[in-house]
Design an enzyme around this catalytic site. Structure first.
Site, short mmCIF file in Angstrom:
data_model
loop_
_atom_site.label_atom_id
_atom_site.label_comp_id
_atom_site.label_asym_id
_atom_site.label_seq_id
_atom_site.Cartn_x
_atom_site.Cartn_y
_atom_site.Cartn_z
N HIS A 12 0.85 -1.19 0.00
CA HIS A 12 0.00 0.00 0.00
C HIS A 12 0.89 1.24 0.00
CE1 HIS A 12 -4.01 -1.66 0.11
NE2 HIS A 12 -3.65 -2.50 1.08
N ASP A 45 0.31 6.24 -3.90
CA ASP A 45 -0.87 5.96 -4.71
C ASP A 45 -1.18 7.04 -5.74
OD1 ASP A 45 -1.16 3.67 -3.26
OD2 ASP A 45 -2.97 4.26 -2.22
#
Length: 394
Positions: free
Chosen positions: A140, A170
């Protein structure tokens, strides 16, 4: 504040057709950026939604899906493959964010797609890239920023490393970089007539975002005695009497000079040394902490309102849309009851716009199939067979 940013203006990507395989985080963000600039984005979603719809809400609340058309389709159904390939054959761009090998197993890998559409820009969004020892591993945002050497730069005064959630890996290092790669590839395709595959890795994008910090590291100026790593008293945030925060960033000597003057600190022993004398920073920071703590944020905002001293309030996501500057720039809009940022950057002749609210799951299934030339009877048969689904409110 605008409540609807839809307008007939055609953005710079008008006419570009994008097929996006539904995912989470950077892939949808990339698709949103393209849709904001006028691209026609067909979102391939599965019945029941994805983890993203569970985490961020589906339907009208899924900001990253604004401006897109939702086609709910069972990719594992035998009849789905021909429909998806028909979409891909007429597309300019494909976006997917699965782990390496998943698209190949589904039968939609780059080789298969480019064989049917040699001009296709095939955008692949992963955390670690398509190759390398970490390629098949999960991760992540913070993981990608950590391996890139960027998360460590988020330390405050020697504290634990951290960074704003989802922004570094991200969105910035992932979705934004993929959109940049797609824009570059679209330009090249005009010259060559050939498509290509984009391997966008969030960890590498995060490192590129931090290029300036690697610059400072090479100069031996990063960490501990750097003007922008929260060590300097004149580049930090301070809590005010009401518990709110103020950002203080008068880096340049001319701004720092008037900053000190506004606080009536000229001649003060703690501020009599040179601005960049790091031995004086701890005492200066202690003093500024006490000074800003003595008055509410509104006092400090008013005090520096007419200066270039780079002192501004730290606004929450609730407060930011109501700031006069953001109102004047129409930087936020209410779309289907959800307050969200408007498209950026701003183009003078072909500006971006929010084409439509985020779609309901499967809202455009029949419309998309009709656009492929399927008859209403064939579309009904596919819906009955479970190949595609009609709108669902999540």
């Amino acid at each position: 504040m605008p409540t609807n940013t839809q307008n007939p203006t055609r953005g710079p990507l008008a006419g570009i057709k994008v097929v996006e395989f539904a995912g989470i985080g950077p892939g949808p963000f990339c698709g949103m950026l393209l849709a904001d600039m006028g691209a026609e984005v067909t979102l391939l979603e599965r019945a029941g939604g994805t983890f993203a719809s569970q985490l961020f809400g589906g339907g009208r609340k899924a900001v990253a899906n604004r401006g897109k058309k939702s086609l709910c389709i069972d990719l594992k159904h035998p009849e789905a493959k021909a429909l998806v390939f028909k979409l891909i054959e007429g597309a300019d761009v494909l976006i997917e964010g699965f782990r390496p090998g998943v698209m190949e197993r589904l039968g939609f890998g780059p080789d298969e797609c480019l064989a049917r559409n040699p001009r296709l820009i095939y955008g692949r969004m992963t955390g670690w890239g398509q190759t390398g020892p970490l390629a098949p591993r999960a991760g992540h945002d913070a993981n990608y920023a950590a391996i890139a050497g960027v998360l460590d730069t988020g330390r405050r005064h020697g504290g634990a490393p951290w960074a704003p959630p989802t922004l570094v890996g991200d969105m910035g290092g992932g979705g934004l970089m993929l959109a940049w790669g797609i824009a570059c590839a679209l330009i090249e395709t005009q010259r060559s007539g050939k498509g290509q595959v984009i391997d966008a890795a969030m960890c590498e994008g995060a490192a590129v975002l931090a290029h300036g910090l690697f610059n400072l590291e090479a100069l031996g100026e990063w960490k501990g005695q750097c003007a922008i790593d929260s060590s300097a008293p004149f580049y930090d945030v301070y809590q005010c009497a009401d518990g709110e925060w103020i950002s203080v960033c008068p880096l340049e000597p001319q701004f720092y000079k008037t900053f000190v003057e506004r606080l009536n600190l000229v001649g003060d022993p703690d501020f009599s040394g040179k601005q960049y004398d790091t031995t004086t920073w701890p005492a200066m920071k202690d003093r500024l902490t006490a000074i800003f703590k003595a008055q509410p944020r509104a006092h400090w905002t008013a005090l520096f309102d007419d200066t270039d001293d780079c002192v501004w309030p730290v606004l929450s996501m609730t407060d930011a849309p109501a700031h006069p500057h953001n109102i004047a720039r129409e930087a936020f809009a209410d779309v289907a009851g959800v307050l969200q940022p408007t498209p950026a950057p701003r183009l003078s002749r072909t500006p971006g716009t929010i084409q439509s609210p985020p779609p309901l799951l499967g809202e455009h299934s029949r419309e998309r199939l009709a656009a492929l030339g399927l008859s209403s009877e064939e579309i009904e048969r596919l819906a009955t067979a479970g190949v595609v689904s009609d709108p669902v409110v999540l």
